[in-house]
Scaffold this motif. Structure first.
Motif, PDB file in Angstrom:
ATOM      1  N   CYS A  84       0.860  -1.187   0.000  1.00 47.70           N
ATOM      2  CA  CYS A  84       0.000   0.000   0.000  1.00 47.70           C
ATOM      3  C   CYS A  84       0.892   1.232   0.000  1.00 47.70           C
ATOM      4  O   CYS A  84       1.316   1.696   1.069  1.00 47.70           O
ATOM      5  CB  CYS A  84      -0.941  -0.024   1.196  1.00 47.70           C
ATOM      6  SG  CYS A  84      -2.076  -1.419   1.127  1.00 47.70           S
TER       7      CYS A  84
ATOM      8  N   TYR B 161       1.024   3.629   3.285  1.00 52.03           N
ATOM      9  CA  TYR B 161      -0.150   4.166   3.981  1.00 52.03           C
ATOM     10  C   TYR B 161      -0.943   3.078   4.688  1.00 52.03           C
ATOM     11  O   TYR B 161      -1.894   3.371   5.413  1.00 52.03           O
ATOM     12  CB  TYR B 161      -1.037   4.988   3.042  1.00 52.03           C
ATOM     13  CG  TYR B 161      -1.720   4.215   1.940  1.00 52.03           C
ATOM     14  CD1 TYR B 161      -1.138   4.098   0.682  1.00 52.03           C
ATOM     15  CD2 TYR B 161      -2.946   3.592   2.146  1.00 52.03           C
ATOM     16  CE1 TYR B 161      -1.747   3.391  -0.328  1.00 52.03           C
ATOM     17  CE2 TYR B 161      -3.572   2.883   1.139  1.00 52.03           C
ATOM     18  CZ  TYR B 161      -2.968   2.784  -0.099  1.00 52.03           C
ATOM     19  OH  TYR B 161      -3.585   2.076  -1.096  1.00 52.03           O
ATOM     20  N   ASP B 162      -0.582   1.823   4.483  1.00 49.71           N
ATOM     21  CA  ASP B 162      -1.239   0.728   5.202  1.00 49.71           C
ATOM     22  C   ASP B 162      -0.260  -0.434   5.239  1.00 49.71           C
ATOM     23  O   ASP B 162       0.410  -0.724   4.241  1.00 49.71           O
ATOM     24  CB  ASP B 162      -2.535   0.315   4.499  1.00 49.71           C
ATOM     25  CG  ASP B 162      -3.442  -0.513   5.395  1.00 49.71           C
ATOM     26  OD1 ASP B 162      -4.415   0.034   5.922  1.00 49.71           O
ATOM     27  OD2 ASP B 162      -3.156  -1.711   5.596  1.00 49.71           O
TER      28      ASP B 162
ATOM     29  N   ASP C 178      -0.938  -3.758   6.208  1.00 50.73           N
ATOM     30  CA  ASP C 178      -1.418  -5.136   6.033  1.00 50.73           C
ATOM     31  C   ASP C 178      -0.771  -5.762   4.796  1.00 50.73           C
ATOM     32  O   ASP C 178      -0.407  -5.068   3.846  1.00 50.73           O
ATOM     33  CB  ASP C 178      -2.947  -5.159   5.889  1.00 50.73           C
ATOM     34  CG  ASP C 178      -3.642  -4.945   7.235  1.00 50.73           C
ATOM     35  OD1 ASP C 178      -2.950  -4.974   8.278  1.00 50.73           O
ATOM     36  OD2 ASP C 178      -4.870  -4.751   7.246  1.00 50.73           O
TER      37      ASP C 178
ATOM     38  N   THR D  10      -1.383  -9.569   8.987  1.00 53.10           N
ATOM     39  CA  THR D  10      -0.903  -8.302   9.550  1.00 53.10           C
ATOM     40  C   THR D  10       0.545  -8.082   9.101  1.00 53.10           C
ATOM     41  O   THR D  10       1.170  -8.975   8.519  1.00 53.10           O
ATOM     42  CB  THR D  10      -0.906  -8.339  11.091  1.00 53.10           C
ATOM     43  OG1 THR D  10       0.033  -9.343  11.508  1.00 53.10           O
ATOM     44  CG2 THR D  10      -2.275  -8.677  11.648  1.00 53.10           C
TER      45      THR D  10
ATOM     46  N   LYS E  47       0.566 -12.231  11.128  1.00 54.53           N
ATOM     47  CA  LYS E  47      -0.547 -12.948  11.754  1.00 54.53           C
ATOM     48  C   LYS E  47      -1.719 -13.012  10.774  1.00 54.53           C
ATOM     49  O   LYS E  47      -2.055 -12.004  10.150  1.00 54.53           O
ATOM     50  CB  LYS E  47      -0.996 -12.225  13.033  1.00 54.53           C
ATOM     51  CG  LYS E  47       0.020 -12.325  14.148  1.00 54.53           C
ATOM     52  CD  LYS E  47      -0.551 -11.773  15.444  1.00 54.53           C
ATOM     53  CE  LYS E  47       0.543 -11.601  16.491  1.00 54.53           C
ATOM     54  NZ  LYS E  47       0.227 -10.541  17.464  1.00 54.53           N
ATOM     55  N   PRO E  48      -2.366 -14.184  10.655  1.00 55.66           N
ATOM     56  CA  PRO E  48      -3.453 -14.332   9.677  1.00 55.66           C
ATOM     57  C   PRO E  48      -4.631 -13.416   9.977  1.00 55.66           C
ATOM     58  O   PRO E  48      -5.088 -13.334  11.111  1.00 55.66           O
ATOM     59  CB  PRO E  48      -3.893 -15.782   9.855  1.00 55.66           C
ATOM     60  CG  PRO E  48      -2.791 -16.461  10.577  1.00 55.66           C
ATOM     61  CD  PRO E  48      -2.090 -15.426  11.394  1.00 55.66           C
ATOM     62  N   LEU E  49      -5.113 -12.728   8.943  1.00 52.69           N
ATOM     63  CA  LEU E  49      -6.283 -11.858   9.083  1.00 52.69           C
ATOM     64  C   LEU E  49      -7.509 -12.431   8.373  1.00 52.69           C
ATOM     65  O   LEU E  49      -8.589 -12.436   8.912  1.00 52.69           O
ATOM     66  CB  LEU E  49      -5.991 -10.481   8.478  1.00 52.69           C
ATOM     67  CG  LEU E  49      -5.216  -9.495   9.333  1.00 52.69           C
ATOM     68  CD1 LEU E  49      -4.897  -8.247   8.520  1.00 52.69           C
ATOM     69  CD2 LEU E  49      -5.998  -9.115  10.590  1.00 52.69           C
TER      70      LEU E  49
ATOM     71  N   LEU F 290      -7.851   7.071  -7.858  1.00 54.66           N
ATOM     72  CA  LEU F 290      -7.136   6.881  -6.594  1.00 54.66           C
ATOM     73  C   LEU F 290      -5.684   7.266  -6.881  1.00 54.66           C
ATOM     74  O   LEU F 290      -5.160   6.943  -7.952  1.00 54.66           O
ATOM     75  CB  LEU F 290      -7.197   5.420  -6.148  1.00 54.66           C
ATOM     76  CG  LEU F 290      -8.576   4.825  -5.872  1.00 54.66           C
ATOM     77  CD1 LEU F 290      -8.476   3.327  -5.616  1.00 54.66           C
ATOM     78  CD2 LEU F 290      -9.229   5.504  -4.654  1.00 54.66           C
ATOM     79  N   SER F 291      -5.050   7.901  -5.910  1.00 52.50           N
ATOM     80  CA  SER F 291      -3.687   8.382  -6.161  1.00 52.50           C
ATOM     81  C   SER F 291      -2.633   7.305  -5.892  1.00 52.50           C
ATOM     82  O   SER F 291      -1.448   7.533  -6.075  1.00 52.50           O
ATOM     83  CB  SER F 291      -3.423   9.606  -5.292  1.00 52.50           C
ATOM     84  OG  SER F 291      -3.645   9.259  -3.932  1.00 52.50           O
TER      85      SER F 291
ATOM     86  N   GLY G  36      -1.701  -1.055  -3.619  1.00 50.36           N
ATOM     87  CA  GLY G  36      -2.799  -1.162  -2.661  1.00 50.36           C
ATOM     88  C   GLY G  36      -3.070  -2.611  -2.320  1.00 50.36           C
ATOM     89  O   GLY G  36      -2.155  -3.420  -2.197  1.00 50.36           O
ATOM     90  N   LYS G  37      -4.354  -2.907  -2.189  1.00 52.24           N
ATOM     91  CA  LYS G  37      -4.750  -4.259  -1.823  1.00 52.24           C
ATOM     92  C   LYS G  37      -4.630  -5.199  -3.016  1.00 52.24           C
ATOM     93  O   LYS G  37      -4.473  -6.402  -2.868  1.00 52.24           O
ATOM     94  CB  LYS G  37      -6.205  -4.197  -1.327  1.00 52.24           C
ATOM     95  CG  LYS G  37      -6.746  -5.487  -0.782  1.00 52.24           C
ATOM     96  CD  LYS G  37      -8.118  -5.275  -0.171  1.00 52.24           C
ATOM     97  CE  LYS G  37      -8.742  -6.603   0.220  1.00 52.24           C
ATOM     98  NZ  LYS G  37     -10.074  -6.439   0.814  1.00 52.24           N
TER      99      LYS G  37
END
Lengths: 397, 397
Positions: free
Chosen positions: B34, B42-43, B45, B98, B102-104, B355-356, B360-361
């Protein structure tokens, strides 16, 4: 023309006829909701949220507006279909069905159940039927049972980061009032207390004045896509539920906080370039996961009109009135389709129709007629109050 | 400048440095994906698709382009993280973790596994390591085991309308070639036969010349949202996999049908107003479920450039060359960010960044560098071939 008249006319002469004409499946029961610009059915699958919502709409109008046989007949067509086809053996409601009512998508959350409970309760009142009253209660109790694990076996999260979602307390605050004939007073007040507390003390953040869509189970914020998500329309819709509860309880503080929050969310979520309220935002201004974040949705704007009308009725605030007029001008100049009736559902950021549909998988006979009814009745009171005051003033002079 | 040079320069001097500089998590292992416009995280995960894809990218470049220690080190950082953190006890790959691993989100489909298998195979070759080779094979076999019920217990469909999805045969056709060092020849050819048959005879429709995203298990079309769905970028990407297989097998008919299909999909999916390829379409022209249908995505345009370059290499067709130039002009004038490097991922219909983000995901270090590498090498051959011919002609005169 007075605002009350605009909403009344649109409800009775445009919106309801559109659904009466195009949506009723007289062969298999239930409703078609996938209707194109002209009202023609383009897909026959039946989405349980929208089946329940349309039963509710026609039953509610029958109960509160006028006991039209044709409305009861339409409600019956959906209520019987819901009862006979939409439940699994445990009383959970599927997400979608084929036209004939064969299950397509499993009951992977409890929102189908919420709209079914609302539907059954209003319909039981309209039809005067104990079976549906009982079904409404049973469905409500099942929702409470499932509420701590609403997705059940379909939950994909590991539990490592365990969320509370805003939708549930928000819906509950509205749902229990819909079930007033079915539940006892103690249950209603207890659930209202719970919902108000969750909405106003857990999801509404003191510092920013904004409502977050997800918080951790312990009520704290989390810096991740889900944890930063804002859904302005959701927040604003919940605030008119709170204003209604505040009025019911004569809770001035609740009304004040709710009306302040409507304004705060609008200040934060109004598109400064093209106008309209954004669909999703990131609380820290990061890119959202939702690619549709900048779109302008019918329900967001209708719920905003309802919230602002109710907020104005309660406060008479000029700031709120200025916002009402701004949102009114945007919504009424962008969403309606005077040529074919009803409102477009999805506009792009620039305000042009993104999809030409009048109904689909998520847009049915619900937000438009409910908002028209709510705004009509609210403005009727505001206008009456104003003319009473004018009358009083005249008598004084 | 020659096209090969544009792609080579962008890969080596812009795209790879962007990810080398910004994405490596030297503390916890794995990669941050991200990244904002400037490359700032910015993230934190970690999405397993993108972890696998970045391991693959740096391993593949190490194996095919240049044995740079720094690339192997980056690949190792992700490969170890994937091996140690991303698998559950049955060898299925989680969807997300995470920062610490760790599994999310549970292994609710098998695409994480597909990208992990590709990653392990290329990395085993780069690092010369049997443990990873074995892991690649084990992961591949697990994918085959799960392929008839890829979502497992997370499948929400009742089975009333049972779908085949295009993504799986499409990915398998690419995946087995990635696993050439790991699988035996018979397994590879068998899976290629299966994939070609599914892609070209089941999902590609003779009458329209278009590829559908979902067909019923018996291979027929179904008139519903899922059954009408077209994903032009998917179809075009699969066609360059088919051109590669056609070249490998010297199957001229496969190459011809694949190149024709690229052109057919482009004719059908090119935005006549603003240019660019739509993200989703409905085969009957009805509204899509996907609100993002009209957006212009980086990967769709990059895969189209790869497909057209390969199609032109194979056919020399002027029609294909005209399309190449049209897509090249659109893509290179809209997606790159010369100021901060890399490509924007998501443009609105009008071609402005929606989106800038640079990552990302779903957008990581994969489609941009893979396409740059593929186009570079393809144009190098085209240009060499052209200059050889010019040379021959010169010698002849």
């Amino acid at each position: 023309m007075e605002y009350s008249k605009i909403y009344k006319d649109t409800l009775l002469n445009d919106v309801l006829p559109f659904w009466e004409r195009n949506s009723v499946d007289t062969v298999q029961g239930g409703y078609f909701t996938c209707l194109d610009r002209n009202g023609k059915v383009y897909d026959t699958d039946k989405f349980v949220w929208l089946q329940g919502r349309q039963v509710w709409t026609f039953s509610m109008l029958y109960n509160h507006l006028e006991q039209r046989d044709s409305w009861l007949k339409i409600a019956k067509c959906g209520a019987d279909f819901l009862k006979d086809k939409a439940m699994d053996s445990k009383g959970n409601f599927y997400f979608s069905l084929t036209q004939e009512g064969k299950p397509l998508v499993q009951p992977y959350n409890i929102f189908s159940d919420c709209f079914a409970a609302m539907a059954f309760s209003q319909y039981a009142k309209a039809y005067g039927n104990d079976e549906f009253r009982l079904l409404a209660k049973k469905t409500y109790l099942n929702i409470l049972n499932r509420k701590d694990n609403p997705k059940g076996i379909y939950e994909k999260s590991t539990g490592e980061r365990s969320w509370k979602n805003f939708a549930l307390p928000m819906i509950l605050s509205n749902l229990v009032l819909e079930l007033e004939d079915v539940l006892n007073q103690e249950e209603i007040e207890k659930t209202l207390d719970f919902s108000i507390d969750e909405v106003m003390n857990v999801f509404l953040q003191n510092d920013s004045g904004l409502i977050y869509e997800n918080v951790l189970q312990n009520g704290t914020l989390h810096d991740s896509f889900e944890g930063r998500l804002l859904n302005p329309g959701h927040g604003i819709e919940a605030m008119w539920f709170m204003i209604d509860i505040g009025a019911r309880r004569n809770d001035k503080k609740l009304i004040r906080t709710a009306t302040d929050t409507v304004v705060r969310i609008l200040e934060h979520s109004w598109d400064p370039i093209y106008g309209g309220v954004f669909y999703f935002m990131d609380a820290k201004g990061h890119p959202t996961q939702q690619l549709e974040w900048d779109q302008k949705l019918w329900w967001v704007h209708l719920e905003t009109l309802v919230a602002l009308a109710k907020a104005y009725e309660q406060t008479g605030s000029e700031i709120i009135w200025a916002w009402y007029q701004k949102v009114h001008d945007y919504a009424w100049s962008h969403f309606p389709d005077p040529e074919n009736g009803e409102w477009y559902g999805y506009l792009n950021r620039q305000g042009e129709p993104l999809l030409s549909l009048k109904g689909g998988k998520w847009k049915g006979c619900f937000h438009v007629p409910r908002a028209m009814y709510q705004c009509w009745k609210t403005f009727e009171r505001i206008e009456k109050n104003r003319s009473d005051k004018t009358g009083t003033l005249k008598n004084c002079t």
